[in-house]
Design a protein around this motif. Structure first.
Motif, short mmCIF file in Angstrom:
data_model
loop_
_atom_site.label_atom_id
_atom_site.label_comp_id
_atom_site.label_asym_id
_atom_site.label_seq_id
_atom_site.Cartn_x
_atom_site.Cartn_y
_atom_site.Cartn_z
N GLN A 74 6.07 9.98 5.51
CA GLN A 74 6.73 8.70 5.80
C GLN A 74 5.78 7.54 5.53
N ALA A 75 4.50 7.72 5.87
CA ALA A 75 3.49 6.68 5.61
C ALA A 75 3.37 6.41 4.11
N PHE A 132 4.24 2.97 2.19
CA PHE A 132 3.26 2.38 1.29
C PHE A 132 3.93 2.02 -0.04
N LYS A 133 4.79 2.91 -0.53
CA LYS A 133 5.47 2.67 -1.80
C LYS A 133 6.36 1.43 -1.73
N LYS A 134 7.05 1.27 -0.61
CA LYS A 134 7.98 0.14 -0.45
C LYS A 134 7.28 -1.21 -0.53
N ASN A 141 3.97 -1.77 -1.66
CA ASN A 141 2.80 -1.88 -2.55
C ASN A 141 3.11 -1.40 -3.97
N SER A 142 4.27 -1.77 -4.48
CA SER A 142 4.66 -1.32 -5.81
C SER A 142 3.68 -1.78 -6.88
N ASP A 143 3.08 -2.97 -6.70
CA ASP A 143 2.13 -3.47 -7.69
C ASP A 143 0.87 -2.60 -7.74
N LEU A 144 0.39 -2.16 -6.56
CA LEU A 144 -0.79 -1.30 -6.52
C LEU A 144 -0.48 0.09 -7.09
N PHE A 180 3.86 8.26 -8.79
CA PHE A 180 3.60 8.29 -7.35
C PHE A 180 4.61 9.20 -6.65
N ASP A 181 5.88 9.13 -7.10
CA ASP A 181 6.92 10.00 -6.52
C ASP A 181 6.60 11.47 -6.78
N ARG A 182 6.04 11.77 -7.96
CA ARG A 182 5.64 13.15 -8.25
C ARG A 182 4.55 13.61 -7.28
N PHE A 183 3.62 12.70 -7.01
CA PHE A 183 2.53 12.98 -6.07
C PHE A 183 3.09 13.31 -4.69
N VAL A 184 4.07 12.52 -4.22
CA VAL A 184 4.68 12.75 -2.91
C VAL A 184 5.46 14.06 -2.91
#
Length: 298
Positions: free
Chosen positions: A128-129, A133-135, A137-140, A151-155
């Protein structure tokens, strides 16, 4: 000079809080909690503001933060104690809920019930954290992961390997809760951490890192647990400690690295750079090192 009226002596504070005078003296000496004043004979005195600060310190300690980290938090000019209380309450509620679930499981086991339940050790709070973070910090994410899909693949990889990650988290951190707190701290300070990592002698550090990985994967037919390969991993261990950034990982950093090299995204990049099967080979070498060197770095 502050009025001495309504202030409490160090012994009174110790009795009120259960904190020993020696600990309060240490907090004073380290700059964490200074007395509000002194008696004519030099005894420390504390006012309401100091007691509030002490309460804040104790909340942070209860959540497993180190004194150095606490001092950094509360000494920041923009430190918001109300926001801190809210965050501490949220973390303590998570801790309470997890402990309640564990107690309920132990009650059932104590009664002799066959209960192979592992939901008490799930990583849902950490996942959830990551989503939070994704919501915000999309620029980062785009800057350091390339795009949101990576990033979604990582999750997804963490979700797929949740039981294995949970075992490693408990092994190295003692509990999923502490692992989640450490990873959440890293996410909350992600920008600062990455800026530190990519500043100064970065090119030199990255070049040395590339050389070590190239050396490690130069012959994938070699036994990853052999002395030769493990000596290279030990060299990498020393190198990472010498060039470590301010990340809350401590001993379990091998867990994080192994998890990263197990992800499809990193695996594709690594295999294209060092040869097919390089990522799996790196994971195998790192796992053997982590399992046979208590605490990793020596």
């Amino acid at each position: 000079m502050k009025e001495l009226k309504n202030m409490q002596t160090i012994s009174q504070v110790a009795k009120l809080t259960g904190i020993s005078p020696r600990t309060l003296q240490y907090y004073d000496a380290s700059g964490l909690l200074k007395p509000s004043g002194y008696t004519a004979t030099g005894y420390r005195l504390y006012d309401t503001e100091a007691l509030e600060k002490l309460q804040q310190i104790l909340f942070f300690k209860e959540l497993g933060f180190k004194l150095k980290e606490i001092q950094e938090f509360i000494s920041q000019p923009d430190f918001d104690k109300i926001a801190a209380y809210k965050k501490q309450k949220e973390l303590l509620l998570l801790k309470r809920n997890r402990i309640n679930r564990l107690i309920q499981l132990l009650d059932r086991l104590e009664k002799g019930e066959q209960c192979m339940s592992f939901k008490e050790f799930d990583l849902s709070d950490y996942i959830q954290a990551l989503e939070n973070f994704k919501k915000s910090n999309s620029d980062l994410i785009i800057k350091y992961w390339g795009n949101v899909e990576n990033f979604d693949r990582f999750v997804r990889k963490i979700k797929d390997d949740e039981s294995e990650v949970a075992k490693l988290a408990i092994k190295y951190y003692g509990s999923i809760e502490k692992y989640t707190e450490a990873m959440t701290y890293n996410l909350e300070h992600f920008s600062e951490i990455m800026e530190k990592q990519f500043s100064g002698d970065t090119k030199k550090i990255l070049r040395k890192s590339d050389d070590l990985y190239a050396k490690l994967t130069s012959d994938l037919s070699k036994d990853s647990s052999s002395d030769e390969i493990q000596q290279i991993v030990q060299e990498m261990d020393h190198f990472m400690h010498e060039n470590a950034v301010d990340v809350s990982l401590d001993k379990p950093y091998w867990n994080v690295i192994i998890n990263a090299y197990s992800s499809d995204y990193v695996k594709a990049i690594t295999d294209s750079k060092y040869g097919a099967g390089a990522s799996d080979y790196i994971v195998s070498a790192f796992k053997y090192y982590a399992e046979n060197h208590s605490g990793g770095h020596s």
